[in-house]
Design a protein around this motif. Structure first.
Motif, mmCIF file in Angstrom:
data_model
loop_
_atom_site.group_PDB
_atom_site.id
_atom_site.type_symbol
_atom_site.label_atom_id
_atom_site.label_comp_id
_atom_site.label_asym_id
_atom_site.label_seq_id
_atom_site.Cartn_x
_atom_site.Cartn_y
_atom_site.Cartn_z
ATOM 1 N N UNK A 1 0.828 -1.206 0.000
ATOM 2 C CA UNK A 1 0.000 0.000 0.000
ATOM 3 C C UNK A 1 0.859 1.251 0.000
ATOM 4 N N UNK A 2 1.916 1.227 0.821
ATOM 5 C CA UNK A 2 2.788 2.407 0.893
ATOM 6 C C UNK A 2 3.424 2.686 -0.468
ATOM 7 N N UNK A 3 3.873 1.603 -1.163
ATOM 8 C CA UNK A 3 4.510 1.794 -2.462
ATOM 9 C C UNK A 3 3.524 2.355 -3.481
ATOM 10 N N UNK A 17 9.009 10.191 -3.239
ATOM 11 C CA UNK A 17 8.818 8.769 -3.516
ATOM 12 C C UNK A 17 9.917 7.954 -2.839
ATOM 13 N N UNK A 18 11.170 8.398 -3.013
ATOM 14 C CA UNK A 18 12.294 7.694 -2.399
ATOM 15 C C UNK A 18 12.170 7.670 -0.883
ATOM 16 N N UNK A 19 11.803 8.797 -0.322
ATOM 17 C CA UNK A 19 11.660 8.879 1.122
ATOM 18 C C UNK A 19 10.560 7.944 1.622
ATOM 19 N N UNK A 20 9.473 7.852 0.877
ATOM 20 C CA UNK A 20 8.381 6.963 1.255
ATOM 21 C C UNK A 20 8.818 5.500 1.211
ATOM 22 N N UNK A 21 9.583 5.154 0.180
ATOM 23 C CA UNK A 21 10.086 3.777 0.073
ATOM 24 C C UNK A 21 11.012 3.446 1.231
ATOM 25 N N UNK A 23 11.122 4.715 4.142
ATOM 26 C CA UNK A 23 10.439 4.695 5.433
ATOM 27 C C UNK A 23 9.411 3.576 5.541
ATOM 28 N N UNK A 24 9.219 2.814 4.466
ATOM 29 C CA UNK A 24 8.240 1.727 4.467
ATOM 30 C C UNK A 24 8.816 0.490 5.151
ATOM 31 N N UNK A 25 7.939 -0.421 5.604
ATOM 32 C CA UNK A 25 8.429 -1.670 6.216
ATOM 33 C C UNK A 25 9.223 -2.496 5.214
ATOM 34 N N UNK A 26 10.104 -3.373 5.702
ATOM 35 C CA UNK A 26 10.851 -4.262 4.802
ATOM 36 C C UNK A 26 9.910 -5.124 3.969
ATOM 37 N N UNK A 52 14.410 2.363 -8.766
ATOM 38 C CA UNK A 52 14.636 0.916 -8.849
ATOM 39 C C UNK A 52 15.627 0.460 -7.785
ATOM 40 N N UNK A 53 16.702 1.228 -7.608
ATOM 41 C CA UNK A 53 17.683 0.871 -6.584
ATOM 42 C C UNK A 53 17.033 0.868 -5.204
ATOM 43 N N UNK A 54 16.212 1.877 -4.916
ATOM 44 C CA UNK A 54 15.567 1.971 -3.609
ATOM 45 C C UNK A 54 14.588 0.830 -3.390
ATOM 46 N N UNK A 55 13.817 0.484 -4.428
ATOM 47 C CA UNK A 55 12.870 -0.619 -4.316
ATOM 48 C C UNK A 55 13.597 -1.939 -4.073
ATOM 49 N N UNK A 56 14.687 -2.160 -4.812
ATOM 50 C CA UNK A 56 15.443 -3.400 -4.653
ATOM 51 C C UNK A 56 16.061 -3.482 -3.261
#
Length: 571
Positions: A1-3, A17-21, A23-26, A52-56
């Motif tokens: 949901x956060x993503x 967007x990066x900050x939200x990623x 700060x999201x749970x693992x 992509x790097x942040x999501x990975x």
């Protein structure tokens, strides 16, 4: 949901967007896509974008199905494990069971699902998601440094090893139980043994015991004492190498796929050579009696086995580790062959590559995507197995560099004025990770086949004033593409020749790796290459300068010569 919320049209700013990623749970992912599991995950690794790097990096655990290729184009275990490592994931060695549809045992990071299909569920964790993960990355990729760790970090240990080992050690010191364990056993690696799952703890125990054997050798203890310690080395690795194989001749191939086999055989071989010097020397008889002279491996030396399956079949004939110690003439050559078969791949011996520069004063340079650094490549060399790229990463801020010069000058009591002082600037990027994308002039190989890891290696040599210790240059060691590696050879082939149709690469592209730490900026640099006509030479790197050799000889006679001889004979 956060993503989903972060990437919706309501949020346009990439920084948010990066900050939200971050700060999201693992994120924990289970993939079962009919053989396409790894390809789905690699989409994030293939995109050169901060998102992509942040999501990975947010993905901390992955469960993948690994099996024999029953689906067309499906990846096998031998390809999935290195590809996951390339993305920054390692097997979860600490996982003992899984509760997926009941409680099932997990062995060496994987759970066997269907024996007849060779199907397994393997469990991966992101190296950066647990405190000791990056240390295990460098241990398995650069085992020689791990074995040399007992010499002290000032001598043979790179900046990267030193950093990750210090981080590991400081974390262990904060745990009262770990500090007590180390104090009671006087084991430098006690904490690493206790936090590592099977088989990693067996490997660490083997290294710990090997160090004891090294000191027994330096103390010139009697042969019986060395053999006694050698028994302990074999005992610590016996279950790992033989007992747990359960008569599976492909077990050593499995260990090789997971990345642990090379370290294990290095420990065994070095321990054997310390105990039975005659077996390992060039004058010693280290060839089993029934070995044919037509059997060669890599360097052209006779070998008792040309595959890991053959080596395992011979080694498992031993009724126990005592027999291995009693028959070194038979078993040590098997260890040597297995160590070579699990070693990193090398370029063909007749390839010699350098940086292609028309103008001697022109060095390839690029600026990082965030504008913070200039990256300049100084040289390229292929004389040491893989491709080594020497580079520096220096701040884009000229005023900052001048300020740094003044800061050093003010603290060194220099007798010269600042304009005539030669102050060397340390490089940045000591903990970066690169990918090396080679080009194939023949056009026969795909981009995926020519993309390899680029390890950053550096040594702290700059000492501009007392107490300072910095790195002057980075070396990016690019792995050799499997398609180009010099072949394991028999008598019908010439050792080390290039695979048929292989052409030396005309360029290599350096770029930020998906396994890199989150704070590494995006870097992309194309390097033209050409064959080097100069003769290949062996060289040694001094990790400390010797400004006053005569003065050093007066204070410590023979010191410099000792270290030159040590490195030439040992490394």
């Amino acid at each position: 949901r956060d993503f989903r919320a972060a990437s919706s049209k309501e949020v346009e700013d990439e920084t948010k967007v990066l900050q939200s990623i971050q700060n999201s749970p693992p994120v924990k992912i289970k993939l079962d896509a009919q053989g396409a599991d790894i390809a789905i995950l690699e989409v994030l690794g293939a995109s050169d974008s901060s998102l992509s790097y942040a999501l990975l990096d947010a993905v901390t655990e992955v469960q993948l199905e690994v099996q024999a290729p029953i689906y067309h184009g499906a990846a096998t275990r031998s390809t999935i494990l290195p590809r996951m490592s390339h993305l920054g994931f390692q097997l979860d060695w600490r996982k003992e069971n899984t509760t997926d549809g009941g409680v099932h045992p997990v062995r060496y990071g994987c759970r066997r699902v269907y024996e007849e299909l060779g199907q397994e569920d393997c469990f991966f964790i992101r190296s950066s998601s647990w405190e000791h993960g990056r240390l295990w990355d460098v241990i398995l990729r650069r085992p020689v440094e791990f074995l040399r760790l007992n010499e002290g970090e000032e001598r043979s240990i790179s900046t990267q090893y030193s950093h990750y080992f210090h981080t590991h050690f400081q974390l262990c010191q904060q745990i009262e139980e770990m500090a007590k364990l180390r104090a009671e056993n006087d084991w430098p690696l006690a904490c690493l043994i206790s936090i590592s799952g099977n088989p990693l703890w067996s490997l660490v125990m083997g290294v710990q015991t090997l160090w004891s054997l090294t000191w027994e050798r330096k103390r010139e203890s009697d042969d019986m004492q060395r053999v006694k310690v050698y028994y302990f080395v074999l005992d610590s690795l016996w279950n790992f190498l033989v007992a747990e194989a359960n008569f599976d001749e492909g077990f050593w191939d499995y260990l090789h796929d997971t990345g642990v086999a090379h370290l294990a055989f290095m420990v065994l071989l070095e321990a054997s050579c310390l105990t039975f010097t005659g077996v390992c020397s060039s004058q010693g008889s280290f060839i089993p009696e029934k070995l044919g002279s037509d059997d060669l491996l890599l360097s052209g030396r006779p070998s008792p086995c040309l595959t890991l399956r053959d080596c395992f079949r011979l080694f498992s004939q031993a009724r126990g580790f005592v027999e291995v110690a009693e028959r070194p003439d038979f078993f040590v050559p098997i260890m040597r062959a297995a160590q070579r078969l699990t070693a990193p791949l090398c370029f063909p011996s007749d390839w010699h590559i350098e940086l292609d520069r028309d103008d001697p004063a022109d060095f390839p340079t690029t600026r990082s995507a965030d504008g913070a650094f200039n990256v300049t490549v100084l040289a390229v060399d292929s004389s040491r197995c893989g491709l080594q790229i020497s580079m520096i990463a220096w701040p884009h801020d000229a005023e900052g560099m001048q300020g740094y010069h003044r800061w050093i000058w003010e603290r060194t009591d220099s007798f010269r004025d600042i304009d005539s002082s030669d102050i060397r600037v340390p490089t940045q990027g000591k903990l970066w990770d690169f990918d090396c994308q080679f080009s194939d002039p023949s056009g026969k190989l795909s981009a995926d086949e020519l993309r390899t890891k680029g390890d950053v290696v550096s040594f702290s040599m700059l000492t501009e004033f007392p107490g300072m210790k910095e790195v002057p240059v980075l070396t990016v060691r690019c792995d050799v593409p499997k398609a180009w590696a010099g072949e394991v050879v028999s008598s019908s082939r010439v050792p080390g020749l290039a695979p048929k149709g292989a052409v030396q690469p005309s360029a290599v592209h350096l770029q930020r790796s998906p396994r890199a730490p989150p704070d590494m900026p995006r870097i992309s640099l194309q390097l033209p290459l050409r064959p080097d006509a100069r003769p290949r030479v062996r060289s040694v790197l001094c990790t400390q300068q010797v400004w006053d050799f005569e003065g050093l000889e007066q204070h410590v006679p023979g010191h410099a010569e000792f270290w030159f001889r040590y490195h030439l004979e040992t490394l």
